[in-house]
Design an enzyme around this catalytic site. Sequence first.
Site, short mmCIF file in Angstrom:
data_model
loop_
_atom_site.label_atom_id
_atom_site.label_comp_id
_atom_site.label_asym_id
_atom_site.label_seq_id
_atom_site.Cartn_x
_atom_site.Cartn_y
_atom_site.Cartn_z
N ASP A 1 0.82 -1.21 0.00
CA ASP A 1 0.00 0.00 0.00
C ASP A 1 0.86 1.26 0.00
O ASP A 1 1.94 1.30 0.60
CB ASP A 1 -0.89 0.00 1.24
N GLU B 1 0.95 -0.57 -5.15
CA GLU B 1 -0.10 0.43 -5.33
C GLU B 1 0.62 1.77 -5.35
O GLU B 1 0.92 2.35 -4.31
CB GLU B 1 -1.12 0.35 -4.20
#
Length: 612
Positions: free
Chosen positions: A296, A339
């Site tokens: 993330d 990401e």
Amino acid sequence: MDLAKERADFLAGRSFTAWRWLGGRFAPGAEGAVFRVYAPGARAVGLIAGWNGWAPAPMARDADGFWTLTDPAAEEGGLYKYRILGADGRTVDRADPFALCTELRPGCASRLIRLSPTRAAAGWRPAPGRGYDRPMNIYELHAGSWRRRADGGWLFYGELAEPLIPYLQRHGFTHVELLPLAEHPFDGSWGYQVSGYFSATSRYGDPRGLQYLIDELHRADIGVLMDFVPVHFVADDFGLHRFDGTPLYEYDHPDIAQSAWGSCNFDYYKPVVRSFLQSAADLWLSFYHCDGLRMDAVSNALYWQGDPSRGVNAGGVEFLRGLNSGLHRRHPGAVLTAEDSSTFLKVTAPVEYGGLGFDYKWDMGWMHDTLDFFAAPPEVRGRLRGQLAFSMQYFSSELYLLPLSHDEVVHGKKTILDKLPGGYEEKFAQCRALFAYMFCHPGKKLSFMGNELGQFREWDEDRELDWNLLEYPMHAAFDRCFAALGQLYLEHPALWDGEYDPKNWTALNTEDPEVFAFSRTGGGERLLFALNLSGALKQEAGVAWRGSAPLRELLNTDDERFGGGGRVNGPLIPAYGGVVLQLAPFAAAVFAKSGPSAGRAAPAEAGPDARS
């Protein structure tokens, strides 16, 4: 275990296995448990636990800053914390940073459990490779709000397996990606503000339940990807924040110590931070047998505070390279996905070629361009069709994954369906076409749970999906279309074999600017994709097709089964170098040369030739 070497590796930033010996662990062949915690700045540390009446039992410190206690009275399932007198003079009760289990929030004490292999560990084998030249269709799932009990309570990990597995299979998903399951105090963070990096959240049961769920998914040949948060951690006092009275895990300087989310940024320049995060990542792959990790907020590691104008964070870059190369050495088949919304170069190139070493990168540009295009009024789309074709200019520069994720259906952004203009039936027609475009575009696929239902309500982590929508004909038909697209994707290698080679997909010229078309080649077959961007029926005669064989329509989103008007195509005979297609308003169609299906089993793993 060579404990001296393990400790040296931890202090040098080389460790990937600190989860095996740090924290509270039962001692093999001995009575009780050993507790180890790293707190070099602490003045005193005591173990407080339910079995000792929460009275601090003093722990002994060594020269390197490790505090240790062997407690023969330690109990399986017992709760405990460390009472730490920090360098700043404050005494704070802390959860164990390396605990494998935690009590249910709002409690925050660590729970002592035994390390137990999964029941399928003896027969489990890692996935053969990382998905190159193979289909990868990912269902992004929040474990607490997919389905719930009749009383609104969460399903336990093991209870998820029975309804989830056949659902994934029917829709053609090859993987499930779980929103972060590391322990977190606030439900509304969805797991992205972590307090226990080694502790599977107790909201849905215990670690053995999660092991069971992953085992069952593997038995069904479904891969499991875990969302991992390597950038920041919660600022709560019971956690890592100023753990020993010093900024042990976060940056020393206040300008960069706190993130934009109010959490604490990890300081990648500290060797013990690298060892901590590397070991946390390895836990999900080694202990739980996940098939990969989705990292993330990678741009917040690449740049100071995630802002390119503030410059590259060299420590963050080197940390990511070391993390990815180390995980790939230990787990050659692990799928590591970034990401990353930045333009940082060579994210998916191997470390030895100057890259970051990720296997895939989320294509945030494709996501924004696609959603913006489909949200535009139909009458202007003909002039904007270059927006759809733009990804063809850069797609082979990285190994991309196409995401329509949870971030696109929350916080006033509307659901995918509700972003689209027009009335009820027009929204569904355009949404069917949008997902057809996604499945036929090169790149791995990721869709958040509920997208397949055609929800109008934004996702809410506090309630289950609107399953009652399937009682309505249009929603049920949309779900059938989504499942058919997933199966089409699995069955046709032109949609994934050699997908990162720009020679294997080509934008096609059309007579009508409101018709968008391209072809895909791979696995010995060639497919044609055509999309009507407008609300008018189109008779397109200008789509070039090499050869003289008739075309067979594999799927048309205007099929009555999918809620459309049934304006589909029979066999198409090429004439004058082209074919005449009928495309209903807002419809998409996929064609192949007539004959038996070209679908076949996925080939042997191919290497990422385009990444260097």
